[in-house]
Scaffold this motif. Structure first.
Motif, PDB file in Angstrom:
ATOM      1  N   GLU A   1      28.250  33.508  38.959  1.00  0.00           N
ATOM      2  CA  GLU A   1      27.364  34.361  39.744  1.00  0.00           C
ATOM      3  C   GLU A   1      28.055  35.604  40.300  1.00  0.00           C
ATOM      4  OE1 GLU A   1      25.722  31.920  42.784  1.00  0.00           O
ATOM      5  OE2 GLU A   1      24.675  30.587  41.403  1.00  0.00           O
ATOM      6  N   THR A   2      29.349  35.510  40.570  1.00  0.00           N
ATOM      7  CA  THR A   2      30.060  36.620  41.199  1.00  0.00           C
ATOM      8  C   THR A   2      31.369  36.902  40.467  1.00  0.00           C
ATOM      9  OG1 THR A   2      31.406  35.278  42.713  1.00  0.00           O
ATOM     10  CG2 THR A   2      29.150  35.808  43.413  1.00  0.00           C
ATOM     11  N   MET A   3      32.016  37.973  40.877  1.00  0.00           N
ATOM     12  CA  MET A   3      33.324  38.331  40.329  1.00  0.00           C
ATOM     13  C   MET A   3      34.438  37.866  41.261  1.00  0.00           C
ATOM     14  SD  MET A   3      32.661  40.143  37.517  1.00  0.00           S
ATOM     15  CE  MET A   3      34.039  41.224  37.267  1.00  0.00           C
ATOM     16  N   ASP A   4      34.121  36.966  42.160  1.00  0.00           N
ATOM     17  CA  ASP A   4      35.114  36.480  43.110  1.00  0.00           C
ATOM     18  C   ASP A   4      36.340  35.935  42.383  1.00  0.00           C
ATOM     19  OD1 ASP A   4      33.298  37.135  45.014  1.00  0.00           O
ATOM     20  OD2 ASP A   4      32.797  35.085  45.609  1.00  0.00           O
ATOM     21  N   GLY A   5      37.517  36.316  42.859  1.00  0.00           N
ATOM     22  CA  GLY A   5      38.756  35.842  42.247  1.00  0.00           C
ATOM     23  C   GLY A   5      39.299  36.746  41.165  1.00  0.00           C
ATOM     24  N   TRP A   6      38.569  37.839  40.856  1.00  0.00           N
ATOM     25  CA  TRP A   6      38.967  38.764  39.803  1.00  0.00           C
ATOM     26  C   TRP A   6      38.882  40.201  40.289  1.00  0.00           C
ATOM     27  CZ3 TRP A   6      40.381  36.847  34.953  1.00  0.00           C
ATOM     28  CH2 TRP A   6      40.050  35.506  34.697  1.00  0.00           C
ATOM     29  N   HIS A   7      39.642  41.086  39.683  1.00  0.00           N
ATOM     30  CA  HIS A   7      39.530  42.512  39.953  1.00  0.00           C
ATOM     31  C   HIS A   7      40.056  43.293  38.749  1.00  0.00           C
ATOM     32  CE1 HIS A   7      43.677  41.563  41.265  1.00  0.00           C
ATOM     33  NE2 HIS A   7      43.963  42.784  40.829  1.00  0.00           N
ATOM     34  N   LEU A   8      39.736  44.556  38.697  1.00  0.00           N
ATOM     35  CA  LEU A   8      40.232  45.406  37.615  1.00  0.00           C
ATOM     36  C   LEU A   8      41.729  45.626  37.806  1.00  0.00           C
ATOM     37  CD1 LEU A   8      38.780  46.905  35.241  1.00  0.00           C
ATOM     38  CD2 LEU A   8      39.093  48.987  36.580  1.00  0.00           C
ATOM     39  N   TYR A   9      42.466  45.517  36.720  1.00  0.00           N
ATOM     40  CA  TYR A   9      43.917  45.695  36.787  1.00  0.00           C
ATOM     41  C   TYR A   9      44.266  47.048  37.408  1.00  0.00           C
ATOM     42  CZ  TYR A   9      48.797  45.934  35.299  1.00  0.00           C
ATOM     43  OH  TYR A   9      50.159  46.056  35.288  1.00  0.00           O
TER      44      TYR A   9
END
Length: 254
Positions: free
Chosen positions: A61-69
């Motif tokens: 559901e979300t992008m929690d735990g990730w980000h763009l390098y």
């Protein structure tokens, strides 16, 4: 005693009843299987997985735990669509780049499912060092190769799906399921890594040995001082101009 005609009629009725029951059973079995497929739960952990220490890296559901390098606040090409992690290649206003975990990992087992466009190219980088002077994830993290079956490199031995990209061919031959979900498993313990594609062992390497350093020296990666030098780091999903989908991303630390 029944007459011969009566016995024949009874036999025919019994036979018809059996056929009807068989059809009903087959129909019910098919409906059960079909329902199970249609209602399969994704991006969730079974009770047994929780007991074994598995954790979700993607909640669906979300992008929690990730980000763009190197771009945690960027409006990136990565998005969540219908419970799948998707790379949006159609909106040029979005910031392109690899998606990386917030946390680093050393000894772990990672499993996930993926699909890629027919001529698409992607990968999973491990032991990634995120630093401002290391502009891309691939300049530090060795790659689990992912390719669509129509990609021009698909039959290049050291670039086949599931390979340790550039360093060795598939240890055992296996094909991608084009247009379907493929399963990846990556395990790393004390620097020793194993790659699997659709249940087949595709690569083995020990990143802690002098031999690994020698292998790096024989490739173009020798130009990048951070490449392959550590057995701990972040996990990254590669963006490379074609649509890619991920789901059921799970990890357990060992």
């Amino acid at each position: 005693m029944y007459s011969r005609i009566t016995r024949c009629i009874i036999a025919l009725l019994v036979l018809a009843s059996c056929k009807s029951e068989n059809k009903k059973e087959e129909s019910n079995t098919w409906r059960t299987k079909k329902a199970a497929i249609e209602n399969a739960a994704h991006n969730q952990l079974l009770d047994v997985e929780k007991k074994e220490g598995w954790k979700l890296l993607f909640d669906g559901e979300t992008m929690d735990g990730w980000h763009l390098y190197n771009g945690p606040n960027a409006n990136s090409v990565w998005e969540v669509v219908d419970g799948e992690l998707h790379s949006n290649t159609n909106d040029e206003s979005l910031t392109a780049g690899d998606l990386v975990t917030d946390q680093p990992y050393d000894d772990y087992e990672l499993v996930l499912e993926w699909k890629v466009a027919g001529n698409g190219n992607s990968g999973i980088f491990i032991n990634v060092i995120e630093m401002p002077d290391v502009p891309t994830a691939w300049q530090s993290g060795p790659e689990y190769q992912m390719l669509g079956a129509d990609h021009m490199d698909y039959n290049v031995p050291e670039k086949r799906p599931g390979c340790l990209y550039v360093f060795q061919p598939q240890q055992n031959k296996v094909e991608v399921k084009q247009g379907e979900w493929n399963k990846t498993r990556i395990k790393q313990v004390d620097g020793k890594v194993t790659f699997y594609l659709n249940g087949v062992l595709t690569a083995e390497e020990d990143f802690s040995t002098p031999q690994w350093k020698e292998k790096i020296a024989g490739t173009h990666f020798s130009k990048y001082p951070e490449f392959g030098r550590t057995t701990e780091g972040k996990i990254a999903l590669q963006y490379w101009y074609f649509e890619t989908w991920f789901r059921n991303i799970k990890i357990r630390e060992l």
